[in-house]
Motif scaffolding. Structure first.
Motif, PDB file in Angstrom:
ATOM      1  N   LEU A 104       0.818  -1.201   0.000  1.00  0.00           N
ATOM      2  CA  LEU A 104       0.000   0.000   0.000  1.00  0.00           C
ATOM      3  C   LEU A 104       0.861   1.265   0.000  1.00  0.00           C
ATOM      4  O   LEU A 104       0.551   2.248  -0.704  1.00  0.00           O
ATOM      5  N   THR A 105       1.908   1.277   0.794  1.00  0.00           N
ATOM      6  CA  THR A 105       2.731   2.486   0.907  1.00  0.00           C
ATOM      7  C   THR A 105       3.377   2.865  -0.443  1.00  0.00           C
ATOM      8  O   THR A 105       3.294   4.021  -0.885  1.00  0.00           O
ATOM      9  N   GLN A 154       0.678   4.209  -2.798  1.00  0.00           N
ATOM     10  CA  GLN A 154       0.253   5.563  -2.466  1.00  0.00           C
ATOM     11  C   GLN A 154       1.331   6.576  -2.830  1.00  0.00           C
ATOM     12  O   GLN A 154       1.041   7.646  -3.396  1.00  0.00           O
ATOM     13  N   GLU A 158       0.969   9.615  -5.612  1.00  0.00           N
ATOM     14  CA  GLU A 158       1.196  11.015  -5.235  1.00  0.00           C
ATOM     15  C   GLU A 158       2.315  11.625  -6.096  1.00  0.00           C
ATOM     16  O   GLU A 158       2.224  12.807  -6.487  1.00  0.00           O
ATOM     17  N   THR A 192      -5.675   9.692 -10.382  1.00  0.00           N
ATOM     18  CA  THR A 192      -4.668   9.677  -9.312  1.00  0.00           C
ATOM     19  C   THR A 192      -5.313   9.901  -7.951  1.00  0.00           C
ATOM     20  O   THR A 192      -4.946   9.277  -6.951  1.00  0.00           O
ATOM     21  N   GLU A 193      -6.274  10.822  -7.880  1.00  0.00           N
ATOM     22  CA  GLU A 193      -6.963  11.059  -6.600  1.00  0.00           C
ATOM     23  C   GLU A 193      -7.757   9.833  -6.159  1.00  0.00           C
ATOM     24  O   GLU A 193      -7.827   9.518  -4.970  1.00  0.00           O
ATOM     25  N   ILE A 197      -5.303   7.387  -4.695  1.00  0.00           N
ATOM     26  CA  ILE A 197      -4.850   7.807  -3.364  1.00  0.00           C
ATOM     27  C   ILE A 197      -5.967   7.597  -2.330  1.00  0.00           C
ATOM     28  O   ILE A 197      -5.741   7.117  -1.207  1.00  0.00           O
ATOM     29  N   ARG A 198      -7.211   7.969  -2.705  1.00  0.00           N
ATOM     30  CA  ARG A 198      -8.337   7.831  -1.765  1.00  0.00           C
ATOM     31  C   ARG A 198      -8.611   6.366  -1.448  1.00  0.00           C
ATOM     32  O   ARG A 198      -8.814   5.987  -0.284  1.00  0.00           O
ATOM     33  N   VAL A 236      -6.522   3.881  -1.681  1.00  0.00           N
ATOM     34  CA  VAL A 236      -5.426   3.340  -0.876  1.00  0.00           C
ATOM     35  C   VAL A 236      -5.597   3.756   0.571  1.00  0.00           C
ATOM     36  O   VAL A 236      -5.342   2.985   1.509  1.00  0.00           O
ATOM     37  N   GLY A 237      -6.072   5.006   0.808  1.00  0.00           N
ATOM     38  CA  GLY A 237      -6.332   5.440   2.185  1.00  0.00           C
ATOM     39  C   GLY A 237      -7.424   4.618   2.836  1.00  0.00           C
ATOM     40  O   GLY A 237      -7.319   4.238   4.024  1.00  0.00           O
TER      41      GLY A 237
END
Length: 581
Positions: free
Chosen positions: A356-357, A360, A364, A385-386, A389-390, A392-393
């Protein structure tokens, strides 16, 4: 002679001389030397003229009194060898015939003796009734004496026989009333009575010994029964006893609690009527295969219980009997499942968190470096991309929940006032959800000390409050948005009731919501209530799922109750931050 004179009574009045001649002839005819007619005073009226004259002696007055009764009076003069007689003439008025005649002295003597004998006889005859009465009284007296003597003798004899029998009767009554130490004295001379008394004493001695043995046996059975009851009450298994026909004859308290039926409604009824799920157990017992069987029961709310059941067969004399033992392994299975899910969660969290890291960071970097250089559809590039990122969060937060569930911290027990922990937790949720009305009620005025881990309790309460808030947001038909938290204490239990106005809980199989990864939300992980249950289990408490109080009014809502064992009140520290809502 008197009869002849009575017939010639008229001649005396007409011719006294002729009458005297007639009297003389009558006297001569009968050889009576003296024949006189006298009045009642003894005065001579006339006399017969005979050759042999006898001097006249007037008769005594007693003779006149006696002759008036109509019977002649005979008088003997022993010294003169005479017999005189006096007779009243009925045809004459006051005239008596008085005669005298000399006889042989022996005849006179015999007559005198006869007269004496006659007088004695008459005297005795007159005294006969008195003599008879006297003899009768003497006879009666002697008879009474003999009768009394016989009665006295009979009573003495009967008393000699009846007294021991009476003692036996009295002793028998004492024995019948329970006094088995009663004995009779054996001091009589009758061998049969002595043998009877000896036999009675032997009988009472045996009865006393047998009663003592029975009492000892009863006490022993009572002790064994009490011990068995204590064992059956203390063990963690339910026990049901059955007779040969499969009817229940005993059930311990745990069996009644698990089955939800009291012993009064169980005893005497067939097992397949009370617990239909147990109907095939007797077949298993008769098959001589000793194995445990898992049986699933559901209560009226649809909650299921898993029982591990064993059945044993025995004999009491000629009759068979069965003993069914079962344990509620629902919590054990749930704990095993929770442990398995925790291991899975730990593995998933480990395998997912590693990539995950970089994903992400890469997303970014792409956004920051190429956002301005992309000329073809820059909006699509930015949106993709957003989204990466979302998502993955979101996955990261899910992995964090997996990690929290897999690595629940150890409980650190300490004494604190639970009002502080509940008040602070409610305050934080009120700040996070200002559109929802939070009401905190405490039924106790003083401190409510508890020995627990305040951080874990706050976490468990936070999960419940979050679920309540999410349920309120999902209820489109709600009239109000409200969560009521009630803190109360009953005897040695402290309870926290959390009631909301959300959509409520399902009516069937609510307990399944406490299992990991069981949820009614589309995006829920199913770990919130599982964590709460784990916290309650670690604290020796209970969690109860139910309906909110206002459900009875036709509205919707759920209520979750957390119950903890309390401790004695003592001074505990208060938090400096406390808000009464």
């Amino acid at each position: 002679m008197a009869s002849d004179l009575n017939r010639a009574a008229g001649a005396l009045d007409q011719d006294k001389t002729k009458f005297t001649t007639f009297l003389t002839a009558q006297a001569a005819l009968r050889s009576i030397p003296m024949a006189l007619l006298i009045d009642e005073n003894g005065k001579l009226i006339t006399a017969a003229q005979t050759k042999r004259q006898i001097p006249m002696q007037p008769p005594p007055k007693e003779a006149f009194e006696a002759v008036k009764e109509g019977q002649p009076v005979i008088m003997t003069l022993g010294g003169q060898a005479q017999i005189r007689s006096l007779l009243k003439l009925d045809e004459f008025d006051g005239v008596y015939l008085y005669t005298a005649k000399k006889v042989d002295p022996q005849i006179v003597e015999h007559l005198a003796k006869t007269d004496i004998a006659m007088r004695e006889y008459n005297s005795l005859e007159s005294q006969r009734f008195e003599a008879q009465l006297t003899f009768a009284l003497i006879y009666i007296g002697i008879a009474l004496v003999l009768l009394l003597a016989a009665i006295w003798f009979g009573l003495g004899l009967a008393n000699g026989l009846a007294s021991p029998i009476g003692q036996l009767i009295v002793a028998s009554k004492r024995v019948s009333s329970g006094k088995l130490d009663t004995r009779v004295d054996i001091d009589g001379s009758d061998e049969d009575i002595n043998r009877l008394g000896h036999t009675f004493n032997q009988m009472t001695e045996q009865l006393s010994k047998q009663r003592k043995d029975l009492i000892d046996a009863r006490d022993d059975l009572s002790r064994r029964h009490n011990f068995t009851e204590m064992v059956l009450t203390g063990i963690s298994s339910g026990v049901i006893g059955l007779d040969e026909d499969g009817k229940i004859n005993h059930a311990n308290l745990l069996a009644q609690d698990i089955c939800g039926v009291n012993e009064f409604n169980m005893v005497g009824r067939p097992i397949d009527e009370v617990l239909p799920a147990f109907s095939n157990l007797l077949i298993v017992a008769d098959s001589k295969i000793s194995r445990a069987v898992e049986i699933e029961l559901k209560d009226d709310d649809g909650n299921r219980r898993v029982l591990l059941v064993r059945v044993a067969k025995g004999r009491a004399g000629k009759e068979k009997n069965y003993v069914i033992t079962f344990e509620d392994v629902t919590n054990l299975i749930s704990a095993q499942r929770t442990a398995a899910w925790a291991d899975i969660a730990r593995r998933i969290a480990h395998e997912i968190k590693n990539p995950l890291t970089p994903i992400q960071l890469s997303a970014e970097r792409l956004r920051s470096k190429y956002e301005d250089e992309v000329s073809s559809d820059p909006e699509i590039f930015k949106q993709c991309t957003e989204t990466i990122i979302r998502q993955v969060g979101d996955i990261g937060r899910m992995v964090d929940e997996f990690s929290s569930f897999a690595r629940m911290p150890s409980v650190v027990f300490k004494n604190f006032d639970i009002r502080d922990a509940v008040s602070q937790t409610v305050f934080l949720q009120r700040v996070a959800h200002p559109e929802i009305e939070y009401i905190f009620e405490c039924e106790e005025d003083g401190e409510m000390p508890i020995n627990a881990d305040s951080r874990l309790i706050s976490q468990a309460l936070t999960n419940i409050l979050k679920n309540g808030a999410e349920s309120i947001y999902r209820n489109q038909e709600r009239v109000e948005s409200k969560i009521v938290v009630t803190l109360r204490q009953e005897e040695e239990v402290i309870s926290i009731d959390v009631a909301d106005t959300g959509i409520g809980l399902p009516d069937i199989n609510r307990e399944a919501l406490l299992e990991p990864y069981i949820t009614t939300r589309e995006q829920g992980t199913g770990l919130g209530l599982a964590i709460v249950k784990k916290v309650m289990t670690d604290h020796g408490g209970e969690i109860t799922l139910g309906n909110a109080p206002w459900v009875r009014d036709g509205r919707s809502g759920a209520q979750i109750t957390l119950s903890f064992p309390s401790i004695k009140r003592e001074k505990v520290g208060h938090s400096k931050v406390e808000e009464v809502i």
